[in-house]
Design an enzyme around this catalytic site. Structure first.
Site: not given
Ligand code: SAH
Length: 220
Positions: A70
């Site tokens: 993010s």
């Molecule tokens: N928090 C992270 C950003 C991750 S992007 C950071 O600090 O950079 C969003 C993430 O959500 C991805 O890795 C994706 O695989 C996950 N995701 C999407 N749907 C999800 C679900 N239903 N349960 C858990 N994770 C999920």
């Protein structure tokens, strides 16, 4: 990991990080503990070495598996909006990804419970946080849209991927007074929403337009 790698040099140095913090201040982030975390968490260790020189730009970057780390502004904004709930002790994070948001948040609360649906991302995030000496995080490989009943109720829930509508299970797992921060909507048309659970009702506030990857069901 060596101290030099954690501290950073050149484009990952303290000066580069200070510039990022200054930028977030200009964009309205005011919580000093949040800004301190943005300064101290080595974002360059959460991305591929080839992208390290861009780690302190205020942008999302690829982390593999079609996912992104993010944007620092969004991490700061969500963390700040979560902490406005007063006493925030037990938090659920949906979408661990590379673990950057987790690392920013964890020292500011008593416990983070974090769920990721892509197994290798969860494993790597766990390793990174261990290297950083962060110990108050429980990791789980699973579908976060169902929440994590065993550790509910939560004072706060952060969702890092966008569903089309708010997952009811997450509202149910909030304590009264607890807050859910979640981007809602189709790609290109999402808004960040803060829900606050009250005794008999749920309050909804829009915190503006955002861009997240979609929240998907099941595990990978
Ligand atoms: N928090 C992270 C950003 C991750 S992007 C950071 O600090 O950079 C969003 C993430 O959500 C991805 O890795 C994706 O695989 C996950 N995701 C999407 N749907 C999800 C679900 N239903 N349960 C858990 N994770 C999920």
């Amino acid at each position: 990991m060596t101290d030099v790698r954690l501290a950073g040099i050149g484009m990952t140095s303290a000066r580069t990080r200070d510039r990022l913090v200054q930028r977030l201040r200009e964009q309205g982030i005011i919580n000093p503990s949040v800004l301190e975390r943005i300064r101290n968490v080595p974002r360059h260790i959460f991305v591929d070495e080839a992208l390290g020189s861009r780690a302190y730009e205020d942008t999302a970057l690829p982390i593999g598996f079609g996912q992104t780390i993010s944007q620092p502004y969004i991490v700061a904004r969500m963390t700040e909006a979560l902490l406005e709930a007063g006493e925030v002790s037990n938090v659920l994070e949906v979408g661990t990804g590379c673990g950057y948001q987790t690392a920013v948040l964890a020292p500011l609360v008593a416990r983070v419970n974090t769920i990721e649906r892509i197994a290798p991302l969860s494993t790597r995030a766990r390793q990174r946080l261990k290297e950083l000496g962060i110990r108050n995080v429980r990791f789980r490989h699973g579908d976060g849209s169902l929440g994590w009943k065993t550790h509910a109720p939560f004072d706060g829930i952060l969702v890092a991927a966008a569903p089309l509508t708010v997952p009811e299970a997450l509202i149910k797992q909030l304590r009264v007074g607890g807050r859910l921060l979640v981007p809602i909507g189709q790609e290109g048309k999402q808004e960040l929403v803060r829900f606050t659970r009250r005794d008999q009702r749920v309050e909804r506030e829009s915190l503006g337009a955002v861009a997240f990857v979609p929240l998907l069901g099941g595990v990978a």
